[in-house]
Design a protein around this motif. Structure first.
Motif, PDB file in Angstrom:
ATOM      1  N   ALA A 104      74.153  72.744  82.867  1.00  0.00           N
ATOM      2  CA  ALA A 104      74.368  71.761  83.931  1.00  0.00           C
ATOM      3  C   ALA A 104      73.271  71.878  84.992  1.00  0.00           C
ATOM      4  CB  ALA A 104      75.747  71.942  84.549  1.00  0.00           C
ATOM      5  N   ASP A 105      72.819  73.106  85.291  1.00  0.00           N
ATOM      6  CA  ASP A 105      71.732  73.304  86.252  1.00  0.00           C
ATOM      7  C   ASP A 105      70.413  72.704  85.749  1.00  0.00           C
ATOM      8  OD1 ASP A 105      73.467  74.588  87.938  1.00  0.00           O
ATOM      9  OD2 ASP A 105      72.652  76.599  87.599  1.00  0.00           O
ATOM     10  N   VAL A 106      70.191  72.770  84.422  1.00  0.00           N
ATOM     11  CA  VAL A 106      68.985  72.172  83.848  1.00  0.00           C
ATOM     12  C   VAL A 106      68.972  70.678  84.120  1.00  0.00           C
ATOM     13  CG1 VAL A 106      67.726  71.675  81.716  1.00  0.00           C
ATOM     14  CG2 VAL A 106      68.795  73.902  82.027  1.00  0.00           C
ATOM     15  N   PHE A 107      70.084  70.029  83.858  1.00  0.00           N
ATOM     16  CA  PHE A 107      70.133  68.581  84.036  1.00  0.00           C
ATOM     17  C   PHE A 107      70.079  68.184  85.506  1.00  0.00           C
ATOM     18  CE2 PHE A 107      71.509  69.133  79.726  1.00  0.00           C
ATOM     19  CZ  PHE A 107      70.731  68.173  79.091  1.00  0.00           C
ATOM     20  N   GLU A 108      70.613  68.999  86.373  1.00  0.00           N
ATOM     21  CA  GLU A 108      70.499  68.740  87.808  1.00  0.00           C
ATOM     22  C   GLU A 108      69.035  68.822  88.230  1.00  0.00           C
ATOM     23  OE1 GLU A 108      71.280  67.644  91.572  1.00  0.00           O
ATOM     24  OE2 GLU A 108      72.678  67.562  89.894  1.00  0.00           O
ATOM     25  N   TYR A 109      68.309  69.808  87.698  1.00  0.00           N
ATOM     26  CA  TYR A 109      66.880  69.946  87.993  1.00  0.00           C
ATOM     27  C   TYR A 109      66.113  68.718  87.499  1.00  0.00           C
ATOM     28  CZ  TYR A 109      62.086  71.633  87.732  1.00  0.00           C
ATOM     29  OH  TYR A 109      60.735  71.753  87.861  1.00  0.00           O
ATOM     30  N   LEU A 110      66.397  68.279  86.276  1.00  0.00           N
ATOM     31  CA  LEU A 110      65.724  67.103  85.735  1.00  0.00           C
ATOM     32  C   LEU A 110      65.985  65.879  86.608  1.00  0.00           C
ATOM     33  CD1 LEU A 110      66.381  67.580  81.931  1.00  0.00           C
ATOM     34  CD2 LEU A 110      64.215  67.869  83.131  1.00  0.00           C
ATOM     35  N   LYS A 111      67.194  65.754  87.106  1.00  0.00           N
ATOM     36  CA  LYS A 111      67.525  64.643  87.993  1.00  0.00           C
ATOM     37  C   LYS A 111      66.727  64.745  89.296  1.00  0.00           C
ATOM     38  CE  LYS A 111      71.434  64.205  90.387  1.00  0.00           C
ATOM     39  NZ  LYS A 111      72.866  64.121  90.647  1.00  0.00           N
ATOM     40  N   GLN A 112      66.607  65.959  89.837  1.00  0.00           N
ATOM     41  CA  GLN A 112      65.893  66.155  91.104  1.00  0.00           C
ATOM     42  C   GLN A 112      64.408  65.823  90.990  1.00  0.00           C
ATOM     43  OE1 GLN A 112      66.702  70.174  92.276  1.00  0.00           O
ATOM     44  NE2 GLN A 112      68.806  69.734  92.866  1.00  0.00           N
ATOM     45  N   ILE A 113      63.798  66.137  89.845  1.00  0.00           N
ATOM     46  CA  ILE A 113      62.365  65.840  89.702  1.00  0.00           C
ATOM     47  C   ILE A 113      62.131  64.418  89.209  1.00  0.00           C
ATOM     48  CG2 ILE A 113      61.737  68.257  89.377  1.00  0.00           C
ATOM     49  CD1 ILE A 113      61.243  67.592  86.390  1.00  0.00           C
ATOM     50  N   GLY A 114      63.214  63.667  89.021  1.00  0.00           N
ATOM     51  CA  GLY A 114      63.080  62.264  88.640  1.00  0.00           C
ATOM     52  C   GLY A 114      62.638  62.068  87.214  1.00  0.00           C
ATOM     53  N   SER A 129      81.668  62.569  74.882  1.00  0.00           N
ATOM     54  CA  SER A 129      81.593  63.488  73.747  1.00  0.00           C
ATOM     55  C   SER A 129      80.176  64.047  73.573  1.00  0.00           C
ATOM     56  CB  SER A 129      82.035  62.757  72.479  1.00  0.00           C
ATOM     57  OG  SER A 129      81.811  63.538  71.351  1.00  0.00           O
ATOM     58  N   SER A 130      79.152  63.178  73.709  1.00  0.00           N
ATOM     59  CA  SER A 130      77.765  63.636  73.556  1.00  0.00           C
ATOM     60  C   SER A 130      77.354  64.577  74.677  1.00  0.00           C
ATOM     61  CB  SER A 130      76.804  62.450  73.513  1.00  0.00           C
ATOM     62  OG  SER A 130      76.930  61.780  72.289  1.00  0.00           O
ATOM     63  N   ILE A 131      77.757  64.273  75.903  1.00  0.00           N
ATOM     64  CA  ILE A 131      77.402  65.142  77.033  1.00  0.00           C
ATOM     65  C   ILE A 131      78.055  66.512  76.867  1.00  0.00           C
ATOM     66  CG2 ILE A 131      77.621  65.476  79.531  1.00  0.00           C
ATOM     67  CD1 ILE A 131      75.523  63.387  78.717  1.00  0.00           C
ATOM     68  N   ILE A 132      79.320  66.539  76.527  1.00  0.00           N
ATOM     69  CA  ILE A 132      80.014  67.820  76.324  1.00  0.00           C
ATOM     70  C   ILE A 132      79.376  68.575  75.166  1.00  0.00           C
ATOM     71  CG2 ILE A 132      82.203  68.871  75.586  1.00  0.00           C
ATOM     72  CD1 ILE A 132      83.579  66.585  77.228  1.00  0.00           C
ATOM     73  N   GLY A 133      79.064  67.867  74.091  1.00  0.00           N
ATOM     74  CA  GLY A 133      78.408  68.507  72.949  1.00  0.00           C
ATOM     75  C   GLY A 133      77.046  69.058  73.314  1.00  0.00           C
ATOM     76  N   LEU A 134      76.280  68.298  74.077  1.00  0.00           N
ATOM     77  CA  LEU A 134      74.948  68.745  74.489  1.00  0.00           C
ATOM     78  C   LEU A 134      75.025  69.994  75.352  1.00  0.00           C
ATOM     79  CD1 LEU A 134      71.897  68.359  74.719  1.00  0.00           C
ATOM     80  CD2 LEU A 134      72.327  66.875  76.666  1.00  0.00           C
ATOM     81  N   LEU A 135      75.907  69.990  76.334  1.00  0.00           N
ATOM     82  CA  LEU A 135      76.048  71.160  77.211  1.00  0.00           C
ATOM     83  C   LEU A 135      76.454  72.389  76.412  1.00  0.00           C
ATOM     84  CD1 LEU A 135      77.790  69.508  80.284  1.00  0.00           C
ATOM     85  CD2 LEU A 135      75.396  70.150  80.062  1.00  0.00           C
ATOM     86  N   SER A 136      77.376  72.219  75.488  1.00  0.00           N
ATOM     87  CA  SER A 136      77.824  73.342  74.661  1.00  0.00           C
ATOM     88  C   SER A 136      76.710  73.839  73.747  1.00  0.00           C
ATOM     89  CB  SER A 136      79.029  72.922  73.811  1.00  0.00           C
ATOM     90  OG  SER A 136      80.094  72.552  74.629  1.00  0.00           O
ATOM     91  N   PHE A 137      76.007  72.899  73.112  1.00  0.00           N
ATOM     92  CA  PHE A 137      74.950  73.271  72.181  1.00  0.00           C
ATOM     93  C   PHE A 137      73.803  73.951  72.902  1.00  0.00           C
ATOM     94  CE2 PHE A 137      71.403  72.124  69.212  1.00  0.00           C
ATOM     95  CZ  PHE A 137      71.883  72.834  68.122  1.00  0.00           C
ATOM     96  N   TYR A 138      73.412  73.419  74.059  1.00  0.00           N
ATOM     97  CA  TYR A 138      72.330  74.021  74.836  1.00  0.00           C
ATOM     98  C   TYR A 138      72.706  75.440  75.273  1.00  0.00           C
ATOM     99  CZ  TYR A 138      68.670  74.803  78.221  1.00  0.00           C
ATOM    100  OH  TYR A 138      67.623  75.337  78.895  1.00  0.00           O
ATOM    101  N   ASN A 139      73.931  75.617  75.765  1.00  0.00           N
ATOM    102  CA  ASN A 139      74.377  76.950  76.162  1.00  0.00           C
ATOM    103  C   ASN A 139      74.392  77.911  74.986  1.00  0.00           C
ATOM    104  OD1 ASN A 139      74.680  76.409  78.875  1.00  0.00           O
ATOM    105  ND2 ASN A 139      76.811  75.785  78.674  1.00  0.00           N
TER     106      ASN A 139
END
Length: 142
Positions: A104-114, A129-139
């Motif tokens: 979740a911190d990764v995606f917050e960073y990506l949002k901050q840098i535009g 479903s995709s967002i939950i899957g992505l967060l789980s898979f990335y972790n």
């Protein structure tokens, strides 16, 4: 044409779907013997996010949509600068490592840098479903 003494391009070149044409435009608007100062993100940045997103999105949404820009290589940018007659090009390459507590911190960073791109084929909304899957898979992969 040839109107500016200097162009400062802050984190723009890598966000273009066609960096070569952007560099061509910079050359067109710069006066002779003027300056282009640019910083940009290089290839292989955020590669783990590309990988995780492509696996999950293909599985859950039946195909892949561009999400995190695929950044240009050092060589391709150098070739574009030479192609449009930028002289005395010099580069300073800095590598930064960012450490994140969770996905979740990764995606917050990506949002901050535009970090986005402008492709028409981009899906602007992901399924829950995709967002939950992505967060789980990335972790899991981290």
């Amino acid at each position: 044409d040839e109107s500016f003494d200097c162009v400062v391009s802050h984190l723009m070149i890598h966000s273009s779907d066609n960096p070569d044409s952007l560099i061509k435009e910079y050359y067109r608007i710069l006066k002779k013997d003027s300056f282009l100062i640019a910083d940009f993100v290089m290839e292989n940045s955020f590669s783990e996010i590309h990988y995780c997103m492509s696996i999950i999105e293909n599985e859950r949404e039946g195909g892949i949509s561009p999400n995190i820009h695929i950044f240009p290589s050092f060589q391709s940018l150098g070739n574009s600068l030479n192609k449009y007659n930028f002289n005395l090009s010099s580069f300073s390459i800095n590598k930064y490592l960012n450490y994140f507590r969770n996905s979740a911190d990764v995606f917050e960073y990506l949002k901050q840098i535009g970090e986005t791109n402008v492709l028409n084929t981009k899906r602007y909304f992901k399924s829950k479903s995709s967002i939950i899957g992505l967060l789980s898979f990335y972790n899991y992969k981290s």
